[in-house]
Design an enzyme around this catalytic site. Sequence first.
Site, mmCIF file in Angstrom:
data_model
loop_
_atom_site.group_PDB
_atom_site.id
_atom_site.type_symbol
_atom_site.label_atom_id
_atom_site.label_comp_id
_atom_site.label_asym_id
_atom_site.label_seq_id
_atom_site.Cartn_x
_atom_site.Cartn_y
_atom_site.Cartn_z
ATOM 1 N N ALA A 10 0.830 -1.214 0.000
ATOM 2 C CA ALA A 10 0.000 0.000 0.000
ATOM 3 C C ALA A 10 0.858 1.255 0.000
ATOM 4 C CB ALA A 10 -0.924 -0.011 1.216
ATOM 5 N N GLY A 12 2.224 2.726 -2.945
ATOM 6 C CA GLY A 12 2.273 3.446 -4.218
ATOM 7 C C GLY A 12 1.722 4.861 -4.130
ATOM 8 N N GLN A 73 8.052 1.886 3.254
ATOM 9 C CA GLN A 73 8.843 1.924 2.024
ATOM 10 C C GLN A 73 9.024 3.396 1.672
ATOM 11 O OE1 GLN A 73 7.103 0.532 -1.658
ATOM 12 N NE2 GLN A 73 9.081 -0.184 -2.452
ATOM 13 N N THR A 79 7.871 -3.672 -6.451
ATOM 14 C CA THR A 79 7.064 -4.530 -5.573
ATOM 15 C C THR A 79 7.921 -5.471 -4.729
ATOM 16 O OG1 THR A 79 6.746 -5.964 -7.506
ATOM 17 C CG2 THR A 79 4.965 -4.439 -6.955
ATOM 18 N N ASP A 103 -4.757 -2.035 -3.473
ATOM 19 C CA ASP A 103 -5.704 -1.382 -4.384
ATOM 20 C C ASP A 103 -6.571 -2.405 -5.116
ATOM 21 O OD1 ASP A 103 -3.901 -2.491 -6.134
ATOM 22 O OD2 ASP A 103 -3.308 -0.610 -7.096
ATOM 23 N N GLY A 140 0.558 -10.104 -17.941
ATOM 24 C CA GLY A 140 1.539 -11.174 -18.000
ATOM 25 C C GLY A 140 0.847 -12.515 -18.181
ATOM 26 N N ARG A 333 -30.809 15.372 11.765
ATOM 27 C CA ARG A 333 -29.382 15.639 11.838
ATOM 28 C C ARG A 333 -28.727 14.876 12.989
ATOM 29 N NH1 ARG A 333 -29.179 21.996 11.887
ATOM 30 N NH2 ARG A 333 -26.984 21.533 12.345
ATOM 31 N N HIS A 363 -45.243 18.977 10.247
ATOM 32 C CA HIS A 363 -44.842 19.790 9.107
ATOM 33 C C HIS A 363 -44.206 21.107 9.532
ATOM 34 C CE1 HIS A 363 -49.418 19.275 9.110
ATOM 35 N NE2 HIS A 363 -49.163 20.140 10.052
ATOM 36 N N ASN A 377 -47.577 17.026 20.707
ATOM 37 C CA ASN A 377 -47.927 17.490 19.364
ATOM 38 C C ASN A 377 -47.286 18.850 19.128
ATOM 39 O OD1 ASN A 377 -49.877 17.195 16.872
ATOM 40 N ND2 ASN A 377 -50.016 19.313 17.571
#
EC number: 2.7.7.23
Length: 459
Positions: A10, A12, A73, A79, A103, A140, A333, A363, A377
């Site tokens: 991971a 790259g 790395q 690789t 990936d 390949g 929310r 409403h 209410n």
Amino acid sequence: MSNRFAVILAAGKGTRMKSKLYKVLHPVCGKPMVQHVVDQVSQLGLQKLVTVVGHGAEMVQEQLGNVSEFALQAEQLGTAHAVDQAAGVLANEEGTTLVICGDTPLITAETMEALLQQHKEAGAMATVLTAYIEEPAGYGRIVRNENGHVEKIVEHKDANEKELAIKEINTGTYCFDNKALFASLSKVSNDNVQGEYYLPDVIEILKNEGHIVSAYQTEHFDETLGVNDRVALSQAEIIMKNRINRKNMVNGVTIIDPSNTYISADAIIGSDTVLHPGTIIEGNTVIGSDCEIGPHTVIRDSEIGDRTTIRQSTVHDSKLGTEVSVGPFAHIRPDSVIGDEVRVGNFVEIKKTVFGNRSKASHLSYIGDAQIGEDVNLGCGSITVNYDGKNKFKTVIGNGVFIGCNSNLVAPVTVEDGAYVAAGSTITENVPSKALSVARARQVNKEDYVDQLLNKKKS
């Protein structure tokens, strides 16, 4: 069973993504690609998992947490060089090591388990995950010997006419005898155009030493898709979306239009729930049974109880009880807790509020930073006035309260159990239990006023 290890590559840069976000952190169905891979390999009974990181290392470590060990790395030299960075953790271990790219979000534990089993049964030092495709250009090729083992892997540009006709390709996922892997890595050369150390060279080294190199051919080529740009990312998204939708439908969820329904990888949905077109379910959402969601509804990181209906609405980071009705065009929310048998109607916004059982705001209301009791209410246009421009304040409404239409409750304020608030009131003081509160100007009717006004204009 011998010890199992895994190395996830991971590190790259992901240049082709053209993004500030580290490549393996790009989400597929709401989950970072590398997290998909980790979640799958974690099902293999590993003794150790090492993720090789480079650019954006801290972000990957934060995402994965303590599920994986990490190796850096610092310079991307290929690789084989990447795998070698895990030597400090794995080089002295006995067992089998799986190597996979971070990936490849579509890979499944079942396919990797089959690869490991093939490796064991063949007595191999290395086993390659392969796939059969009709148009293998660019991949390949796998050349097998008379025993069915791998003779060599030939890159497309180096293949002769006979080899180009081969349709079994290398997917870039391997498993190795761990000791043989790290012994071979030191023998890999960077004598190539790119000046990099390539992992497939380990296959050639082991083969030349007389070891068996096996292959497992998956029937699911789409699992091997590597995501290197936004086009491939969109392809992975579609495949994963279809996989998730199918899984839910098999488990008893009705999806009216799967092509127009999005469900995150971690969402859980109960049986006999119906999802209408345009529904988007994100994050760690849990939806109960017998619910009806959509059309055109977004739910994120929320818990929805059984037999709840949500239409053309948005729910974020909240909990809804059973038999709740939401929408159309409501917005719940974060940090809201909605009780059972509640009605949240059209154009109602609720934020950071506890809403009691059987209460309703049918409403055109805003309820924020509030505690609403049971059997309340809230009439059309009820507003909790919670913000003075600097601070937020709480509104408390007791059980059985009736709030008339077009009422403003200016927080901090409490309306006690059983109280009534007259329509059009602006409440700035606490209302006692079972009291009627009227806070509005008295109506004045001026008789014949209009005629007098019109006559005055004519003169």
